[in-house]
Scaffold this motif. Structure first.
Motif, PDB file in Angstrom:
ATOM      1  N   HIS A  74      -2.295  -5.547  -9.785  1.00  0.00           N
ATOM      2  CA  HIS A  74      -3.531  -5.897  -8.875  1.00  0.00           C
ATOM      3  C   HIS A  74      -4.483  -6.361  -9.607  1.00  0.00           C
ATOM      4  O   HIS A  74      -5.242  -7.330  -9.441  1.00  0.00           O
ATOM      5  N   VAL A  75      -4.953  -5.421 -10.627  1.00  0.00           N
ATOM      6  CA  VAL A  75      -6.000  -5.595 -11.521  1.00  0.00           C
ATOM      7  C   VAL A  75      -5.841  -6.846 -12.343  1.00  0.00           C
ATOM      8  O   VAL A  75      -6.786  -7.471 -12.595  1.00  0.00           O
ATOM      9  N   SER A  76      -4.679  -6.744 -12.990  1.00  0.00           N
ATOM     10  CA  SER A  76      -4.329  -7.893 -13.765  1.00  0.00           C
ATOM     11  C   SER A  76      -4.825  -9.331 -13.081  1.00  0.00           C
ATOM     12  O   SER A  76      -4.923 -10.292 -13.587  1.00  0.00           O
ATOM     13  N   ALA A  77      -4.306  -9.327 -11.696  1.00  0.00           N
ATOM     14  CA  ALA A  77      -4.316 -10.633 -10.998  1.00  0.00           C
ATOM     15  C   ALA A  77      -5.911 -10.919 -10.492  1.00  0.00           C
ATOM     16  O   ALA A  77      -6.166 -11.882 -10.820  1.00  0.00           O
ATOM     17  N   SER A  78      -6.335  -9.844  -9.919  1.00  0.00           N
ATOM     18  CA  SER A  78      -7.845  -9.826  -9.469  1.00  0.00           C
ATOM     19  C   SER A  78      -8.916 -10.011 -10.423  1.00  0.00           C
ATOM     20  O   SER A  78      -9.852 -10.726 -10.018  1.00  0.00           O
ATOM     21  N   ARG A  79      -8.663  -9.291 -11.662  1.00  0.00           N
ATOM     22  CA  ARG A  79      -9.820  -9.047 -12.351  1.00  0.00           C
ATOM     23  C   ARG A  79      -9.508 -10.066 -13.642  1.00  0.00           C
ATOM     24  O   ARG A  79     -10.505  -9.855 -14.332  1.00  0.00           O
ATOM     25  N   TRP A  80      -8.413 -10.507 -13.922  1.00  0.00           N
ATOM     26  CA  TRP A  80      -8.309 -11.367 -14.982  1.00  0.00           C
ATOM     27  C   TRP A  80      -7.921 -12.730 -14.838  1.00  0.00           C
ATOM     28  O   TRP A  80      -8.435 -13.713 -14.923  1.00  0.00           O
ATOM     29  N   LEU A  81      -6.682 -12.732 -14.333  1.00  0.00           N
ATOM     30  CA  LEU A  81      -5.817 -13.866 -14.138  1.00  0.00           C
ATOM     31  C   LEU A  81      -6.543 -15.130 -13.254  1.00  0.00           C
ATOM     32  O   LEU A  81      -6.478 -16.185 -13.690  1.00  0.00           O
ATOM     33  N   VAL A  82      -6.713 -14.702 -12.145  1.00  0.00           N
ATOM     34  CA  VAL A  82      -7.247 -15.522 -11.244  1.00  0.00           C
ATOM     35  C   VAL A  82      -8.510 -16.310 -11.566  1.00  0.00           C
ATOM     36  O   VAL A  82      -8.624 -17.556 -11.212  1.00  0.00           O
ATOM     37  N   ALA A 117      -7.029  -1.831  -7.665  1.00  0.00           N
ATOM     38  CA  ALA A 117      -7.943  -2.950  -7.893  1.00  0.00           C
ATOM     39  C   ALA A 117      -9.237  -2.498  -7.011  1.00  0.00           C
ATOM     40  O   ALA A 117     -10.277  -2.701  -7.214  1.00  0.00           O
ATOM     41  N   LEU A 118      -9.082  -1.373  -6.003  1.00  0.00           N
ATOM     42  CA  LEU A 118     -10.101  -0.848  -5.189  1.00  0.00           C
ATOM     43  C   LEU A 118     -10.960   0.264  -6.130  1.00  0.00           C
ATOM     44  O   LEU A 118     -12.041   0.051  -5.701  1.00  0.00           O
ATOM     45  N   SER A 119     -10.302   0.825  -7.133  1.00  0.00           N
ATOM     46  CA  SER A 119     -11.432   1.453  -8.276  1.00  0.00           C
ATOM     47  C   SER A 119     -12.138   0.521  -8.631  1.00  0.00           C
ATOM     48  O   SER A 119     -13.538   0.905  -8.613  1.00  0.00           O
ATOM     49  N   PHE A 120     -12.043  -0.747  -9.219  1.00  0.00           N
ATOM     50  CA  PHE A 120     -12.846  -1.638  -9.535  1.00  0.00           C
ATOM     51  C   PHE A 120     -13.874  -2.068  -8.594  1.00  0.00           C
ATOM     52  O   PHE A 120     -14.985  -2.161  -8.906  1.00  0.00           O
ATOM     53  N   ALA A 134     -16.469   0.618  -8.151  1.00  0.00           N
ATOM     54  CA  ALA A 134     -17.017   0.614  -9.422  1.00  0.00           C
ATOM     55  C   ALA A 134     -18.317  -0.765  -9.460  1.00  0.00           C
ATOM     56  O   ALA A 134     -19.609  -0.421  -9.614  1.00  0.00           O
ATOM     57  N   THR A 135     -17.712  -1.759  -8.755  1.00  0.00           N
ATOM     58  CA  THR A 135     -18.654  -2.857  -8.699  1.00  0.00           C
ATOM     59  C   THR A 135     -19.743  -2.567  -7.364  1.00  0.00           C
ATOM     60  O   THR A 135     -20.974  -3.121  -7.749  1.00  0.00           O
ATOM     61  N   SER A 136     -19.299  -1.820  -6.504  1.00  0.00           N
ATOM     62  CA  SER A 136     -20.338  -1.678  -5.264  1.00  0.00           C
ATOM     63  C   SER A 136     -21.560  -0.379  -5.741  1.00  0.00           C
ATOM     64  O   SER A 136     -22.184   0.013  -4.715  1.00  0.00           O
ATOM     65  N   GLY A 137     -21.133   0.079  -6.909  1.00  0.00           N
ATOM     66  CA  GLY A 137     -22.136   1.313  -7.142  1.00  0.00           C
ATOM     67  C   GLY A 137     -21.482   2.666  -6.949  1.00  0.00           C
ATOM     68  O   GLY A 137     -22.455   3.730  -6.774  1.00  0.00           O
ATOM     69  N   GLN A 138     -20.361   2.636  -6.540  1.00  0.00           N
ATOM     70  CA  GLN A 138     -19.921   4.296  -5.933  1.00  0.00           C
ATOM     71  C   GLN A 138     -19.656   5.079  -7.167  1.00  0.00           C
ATOM     72  O   GLN A 138     -19.557   6.414  -6.828  1.00  0.00           O
ATOM     73  N   GLY A 139     -19.651   4.771  -8.484  1.00  0.00           N
ATOM     74  CA  GLY A 139     -19.524   5.553  -9.567  1.00  0.00           C
ATOM     75  C   GLY A 139     -18.982   4.975 -10.905  1.00  0.00           C
ATOM     76  O   GLY A 139     -19.058   3.644 -10.948  1.00  0.00           O
ATOM     77  N   VAL A 140     -18.766   5.823 -11.768  1.00  0.00           N
ATOM     78  CA  VAL A 140     -18.560   5.032 -13.025  1.00  0.00           C
ATOM     79  C   VAL A 140     -16.966   5.012 -13.250  1.00  0.00           C
ATOM     80  O   VAL A 140     -16.101   6.075 -12.884  1.00  0.00           O
ATOM     81  N   LEU A 141     -16.299   3.962 -13.684  1.00  0.00           N
ATOM     82  CA  LEU A 141     -14.894   3.700 -13.855  1.00  0.00           C
ATOM     83  C   LEU A 141     -14.511   3.507 -15.266  1.00  0.00           C
ATOM     84  O   LEU A 141     -15.391   2.874 -16.061  1.00  0.00           O
ATOM     85  N   LEU A 142     -13.566   4.207 -15.545  1.00  0.00           N
ATOM     86  CA  LEU A 142     -12.899   4.007 -16.853  1.00  0.00           C
ATOM     87  C   LEU A 142     -11.911   2.783 -16.789  1.00  0.00           C
ATOM     88  O   LEU A 142     -11.032   2.721 -16.268  1.00  0.00           O
ATOM     89  N   MET A 151      -9.964  -6.340 -18.865  1.00  0.00           N
ATOM     90  CA  MET A 151      -9.940  -6.587 -17.385  1.00  0.00           C
ATOM     91  C   MET A 151     -11.475  -6.501 -16.859  1.00  0.00           C
ATOM     92  O   MET A 151     -11.514  -6.986 -15.597  1.00  0.00           O
ATOM     93  N   ALA A 152     -12.335  -6.091 -17.713  1.00  0.00           N
ATOM     94  CA  ALA A 152     -13.485  -5.997 -16.853  1.00  0.00           C
ATOM     95  C   ALA A 152     -14.471  -7.167 -17.450  1.00  0.00           C
ATOM     96  O   ALA A 152     -15.465  -7.290 -17.061  1.00  0.00           O
ATOM     97  N   ASP A 153     -13.997  -7.880 -18.383  1.00  0.00           N
ATOM     98  CA  ASP A 153     -14.707  -8.989 -19.054  1.00  0.00           C
ATOM     99  C   ASP A 153     -15.515  -9.844 -18.103  1.00  0.00           C
ATOM    100  O   ASP A 153     -16.827 -10.064 -18.219  1.00  0.00           O
TER     101      ASP A 153
END
Length: 295
Positions: free
Chosen positions: A102-110, A221-224, A227-235, A240-242
């Motif tokens: 899910h992360v590879s799809a939503s945060r990189w490929l699309v 994907a929800l973890s990302f 993090a984007t909404s300011g709920q915390g720091v994500l490793l 994928m974060a580019d």
């Protein structure tokens, strides 16, 4: 074993087409040849077999009893050939199905598919996002993008990108972080499905015994999103974060990073011959991930 046709295959096609359509002109148009060529095929087949195949009627050419006896088998044979050729076309067709996380799809490929579409407008990419390992031998799956060590059984894996790992967070939260030890004073997102290691990064940052707490998620994907909404720091894996980093949705509060053994791989079923669409997608991925290539 050599196949021998007493009547040439082109003549059989002409015979079947005339029997089905009833007229030389219609059969010729369907076969992409002249009526004279169709007539010649029929005449030569009649000479070779010594059998009259068609009779002229007021409504066109009608199959004789001898031809009617074998016509169902002839039509079944051409139906089978048509289905087989359709499968070959499908194998080299325009639809490419890719399985990935899910992360590879939503945060990189699309965010990058438009570039692939511009390079190969003839290929339609269909994504199958899942955090399960899909059987790549399935006939409806062309390839996958996987994260790991590249040693999956029954899989041919081509290295795409290394996994540089570091913390990311929303800009407002980053204002509270001046050194790694400050992580104990802010929420840290813990992803139960991740293959990334906070202890490994904390050790590299010089605070191996730091205690962390914060929201827990079971979907990367929800973890990302958290993090984007300011709920915390994500490793996160840098590649994928580019996009979020480039657009200011996330920032890197610290420069320390680690490179674990895991990486991104282009994966296909072992032994499968790759059609052109899959090879084109593989080559594009290598170009796109070039700056993050595994060493």
């Amino acid at each position: 074993m050599t196949r021998s046709f007493p009547i040439p295959l082109n003549a059989l096609r002409a015979i079947e087409a005339v029997a089905r359509l009833g007229r030389l002109a219609a059969a010729a148009e369907a076969l992409g040849v002249t009526p004279g060529a169709v007539s010649q095929h029929i005449r030569r087949a009649e000479e070779r077999t010594g059998t009259l195949l068609f009779e002229r009627t007021a409504h066109g050419l009608a199959p004789t009893g001898e031809l009617m006896a074998i016509l169902p088998a002839l039509q079944t044979g051409f139906d089978a050939l048509e289905q087989a050729s359709a499968r070959l076309i499908a194998d080299e067709g325009h639809v490419l199905t890719v399985t990935l996380g899910h992360v590879s799809a939503s945060r990189w490929l699309v965010w990058r598919l438009a570039r692939f579409n511009a390079r190969h407008p003839e290929i339609e990419v269909r994504l199958l996002p899942t955090d399960q390992l899909v059987d790549l031998a399935r006939p409806d799956i062309d390839c996958g993008i996987r994260f790991g060590k590249g040693n999956w059984p029954g899989v041919e894996a081509l290295a795409l990108a290394r996994a540089e790992v570091f913390p990311v967070c929303a800009p407002a939260l980053a204002a509270r972080l001046h050194q790694p030890s400050d992580l104990s004073n802010v929420p840290v997102i813990r992803d139960q499905m991740t293959m990334l290691s906070w202890p490994q990064w904390l050790a590299a940052a010089g605070v191996p015994d730091l205690s962390l707490s914060g929201p827990v998620y079971t979907d990367p994907a929800l973890s990302f999103d958290a993090a984007t909404s300011g709920q915390g720091v994500l490793l996160a894996v840098g590649i994928m974060a580019d996009y979020a980093l480039d657009n200011g949705q996330l920032v890197r509060p610290f420069r320390q990073s680690v490179v674990p053994d895991n990486g991104y791989w282009f994966a296909t079923a072992a032994g499968r011959q790759l059609p052109a669409r899959t090879r084109k997608f593989r080559d594009w991925l290598l170009d796109e991930m070039g700056s993050h290539s595994l060493e």
